[in-house]
Design an enzyme around this catalytic site. Structure first.
Site, PDB file in Angstrom:
ATOM      1  N   GLY A  20       0.837  -1.210   0.000  1.00 38.82           N
ATOM      2  CA  GLY A  20       0.000   0.000   0.000  1.00 38.82           C
ATOM      3  C   GLY A  20       0.861   1.244   0.000  1.00 38.82           C
ATOM      4  O   GLY A  20       2.094   1.179  -0.076  1.00 38.82           O
ATOM      5  N   PHE A  21       0.183   2.359   0.105  1.00 38.87           N
ATOM      6  CA  PHE A  21       0.857   3.650   0.032  1.00 38.87           C
ATOM      7  C   PHE A  21       1.905   3.819   1.146  1.00 38.87           C
ATOM      8  O   PHE A  21       3.100   3.975   0.872  1.00 38.87           O
ATOM      9  CB  PHE A  21      -0.238   4.728   0.062  1.00 38.87           C
ATOM     10  CG  PHE A  21       0.176   6.061   0.570  1.00 38.87           C
ATOM     11  CD1 PHE A  21       1.217   6.750  -0.030  1.00 38.87           C
ATOM     12  CD2 PHE A  21      -0.478   6.634   1.648  1.00 38.87           C
ATOM     13  CE1 PHE A  21       1.587   7.996   0.446  1.00 38.87           C
ATOM     14  CE2 PHE A  21      -0.112   7.872   2.117  1.00 38.87           C
ATOM     15  CZ  PHE A  21       0.933   8.553   1.528  1.00 38.87           C
ATOM     16  N   ASP A  41       0.777  -8.847   1.359  1.00 36.78           N
ATOM     17  CA  ASP A  41      -0.294  -7.977   0.868  1.00 36.78           C
ATOM     18  C   ASP A  41      -1.153  -8.777  -0.107  1.00 36.78           C
ATOM     19  O   ASP A  41      -0.620  -9.528  -0.931  1.00 36.78           O
ATOM     20  CB  ASP A  41       0.311  -6.763   0.143  1.00 36.78           C
ATOM     21  CG  ASP A  41      -0.654  -5.602   0.039  1.00 36.78           C
ATOM     22  OD1 ASP A  41      -0.335  -4.498   0.517  1.00 36.78           O
ATOM     23  OD2 ASP A  41      -1.751  -5.783  -0.534  1.00 36.78           O
ATOM     24  N   GLY A  46      -3.735  -2.387  -2.049  1.00 35.53           N
ATOM     25  CA  GLY A  46      -2.318  -2.164  -2.357  1.00 35.53           C
ATOM     26  C   GLY A  46      -2.076  -2.469  -3.834  1.00 35.53           C
ATOM     27  O   GLY A  46      -2.902  -3.093  -4.492  1.00 35.53           O
ATOM     28  N   THR A 105     -12.288  -6.983   8.080  1.00 36.57           N
ATOM     29  CA  THR A 105     -10.856  -6.901   7.763  1.00 36.57           C
ATOM     30  C   THR A 105     -10.089  -6.325   8.943  1.00 36.57           C
ATOM     31  O   THR A 105      -9.045  -6.835   9.331  1.00 36.57           O
ATOM     32  CB  THR A 105     -10.625  -5.989   6.535  1.00 36.57           C
ATOM     33  OG1 THR A 105     -11.440  -6.445   5.486  1.00 36.57           O
ATOM     34  CG2 THR A 105      -9.175  -5.966   6.100  1.00 36.57           C
ATOM     35  N   TYR A 159     -15.705   2.304  11.284  1.00 37.06           N
ATOM     36  CA  TYR A 159     -14.265   2.305  11.059  1.00 37.06           C
ATOM     37  C   TYR A 159     -13.542   2.652  12.362  1.00 37.06           C
ATOM     38  O   TYR A 159     -12.633   1.948  12.804  1.00 37.06           O
ATOM     39  CB  TYR A 159     -13.933   3.305   9.951  1.00 37.06           C
ATOM     40  CG  TYR A 159     -12.468   3.439   9.647  1.00 37.06           C
ATOM     41  CD1 TYR A 159     -11.672   2.321   9.462  1.00 37.06           C
ATOM     42  CD2 TYR A 159     -11.878   4.696   9.525  1.00 37.06           C
ATOM     43  CE1 TYR A 159     -10.323   2.447   9.172  1.00 37.06           C
ATOM     44  CE2 TYR A 159     -10.539   4.830   9.232  1.00 37.06           C
ATOM     45  CZ  TYR A 159      -9.761   3.704   9.053  1.00 37.06           C
ATOM     46  OH  TYR A 159      -8.429   3.836   8.772  1.00 37.06           O
ATOM     47  N   LYS A 163     -11.148   0.145  14.640  1.00 35.36           N
ATOM     48  CA  LYS A 163      -9.751   0.438  14.969  1.00 35.36           C
ATOM     49  C   LYS A 163      -9.568   0.570  16.483  1.00 35.36           C
ATOM     50  O   LYS A 163      -8.500   0.293  17.014  1.00 35.36           O
ATOM     51  CB  LYS A 163      -9.271   1.708  14.254  1.00 35.36           C
ATOM     52  CG  LYS A 163      -9.198   1.587  12.741  1.00 35.36           C
ATOM     53  CD  LYS A 163      -8.319   0.447  12.245  1.00 35.36           C
ATOM     54  CE  LYS A 163      -6.844   0.736  12.325  1.00 35.36           C
ATOM     55  NZ  LYS A 163      -6.030  -0.324  11.648  1.00 35.36           N
TER      56      LYS A 163
END
Ligand code: UDP
Length: 329
Positions: A20-21, A41, A46, A105, A159, A163
């Site tokens: 990913g970034f 990944d 990604g 996820t 979200y 987290k």
């Protein structure tokens, strides 16, 4: 190819979400500092292009798989010293569109990573997010502040909640099982390779400006954010992963240079020399009816500054210039 844990000073890092970034920039920086790196990944968000230039490096290895593949994760965890867990569903747009995917996820992924790490006593650095500050209005946000989330009927808060569970779990592993875990709450992070597809405002504005399309400011544009360059964030992550006193703690990582989204649009126009018009789009139209945005999001970075003497080095104008250069090429 199997790497064993070595006793030399070079460490072996496993980066979940490493294509990913942020992960790809971290992989690059770790290799430059002499470490060994394995990226895991599944290429869902990604991209192989992000790490293609690292393939063939003698200390780099890439596994295309999901963190939910227990066999692969177990093997990779057994071979590494530090796991940097970046694999997550990110981007506000994705979260609103695919809430089941986001929750599953984030929670199951972190659970799997912590379980595997615990079997081999690997250190775990979990990337969390400033979203966990929810609707808090008292800025700057510091790590021990209370948090206020919106109702469960609004997907956005799923979200933050997911987290938060990740953070609780990582801290629980530290307290109950003595597993060395560290939490980095990342504020808005930007730089080359970030894409606007999942809602990220800077790559969106810069591509709109470069293509002469309207720059889409959501709401009244008076909401503000602080944008930190990915190179500064990577330096913070590496410092935290290394420092013994970071273990068992939560750290804000972000810039404190605050800018309104409307001003950001104007600065993007100026830096790219674009004559794109600025178009205001109501939140309901941009996301979903009843969408709630944060007005301000500013970190208190005292804790990481004290521990690592860390401060961002790249200004917002420089960030915009770098993103513009990478998107124009
Ligand atoms: N935003 C915007 N136009 C866009 C994309 C985003 O005005 O095309 C706004 C968004 O509503 C938010 C800010 O820019 O207020 C930052 O959005 P981003 O998704 O990058 O990050 P967030 O801080 O919301 O996680």
């Amino acid at each position: 190819m199997v790497y064993q844990k070595s006793t030399s000073s070079s460490k072996h890092f496993l980066i979940t979400g490493g294509a990913g970034f942020i992960g790809s920039h971290l992989a690059e920086a770790l290799l430059e500092s002499g470490q060994r790196v394995t990226v895991l990944d599944d290429l869902s968000t990604g991209r192989f292009e992000n790490i293609a230039h690292l393939v063939g490096h003698p200390r780099f290895r890439f596994a295309i798989d999901s963190i939910t593949n227990a066999v692969v994760l177990d093997r990779l965890a057994s071979e590494c010293h530090v796991i940097v867990h970046l694999a997550a569903a990110v981007g506000v747009q994705l979260i609103v569109e695919r809430p089941v995917h986001t929750i599953e996820t984030n929670i199951m992924g972190s659970e799997a990573v912590l379980q595997a790490a615990a079997r081999y006593r690997a250190k775990v650095l979990i990337a969390s997010t400033s979203e966990v500050y929810g609707k808090g209005v008292r800025v700057p946000f510091s790590e021990d502040d209370d948090v206020v989330l919106g109702p469960t009927s609004k997907s956005r808060w799923a979200y933050a909640a997911s987290k938060m569970v990740d953070e609780f779990l990582a801290l629980a592993y530290y307290r109950e099982k003595g597993l060395p875990t560290i939490i980095a709450r990342l504020f808005n992070t930007v730089g080359p390779r970030q894409r606007g597809r999942y809602g990220m405002v800077i790559p969106r504005f810069v591509s709109q400006a470069l293509q002469g399309e309207p720059i889409t400011v959501y709401g009244d544009g008076q909401q503000s954010r602080c944008f930190c360059d990915v190179s500064d964030v990577v330096r913070a992550l590496m410092g935290l992963a290394e420092h013994p006193q970071a273990v068992g703690r939560v750290f804000n990582v972000g810039s404190t240079e605050e800018v309104s989204i409307l001003e950001l649009a104007q600065r993007v126009k100026a830096i790219t020399g674009s004559d794109s018009p600025i178009e205001f789009i109501p939140y309901d139209q941009a996301y979903a009816p009843g969408f709630e945005d944060m007005r301000r999001r500013v970190p208190d970075t005292t804790r990481i500054r004290r521990l690592l003497d860390w401060e961002p080095r790249v200004s917002l104008d420089e960030i915009l210039a770098r993103v513009a250069a990478s998107l124009a090429s």
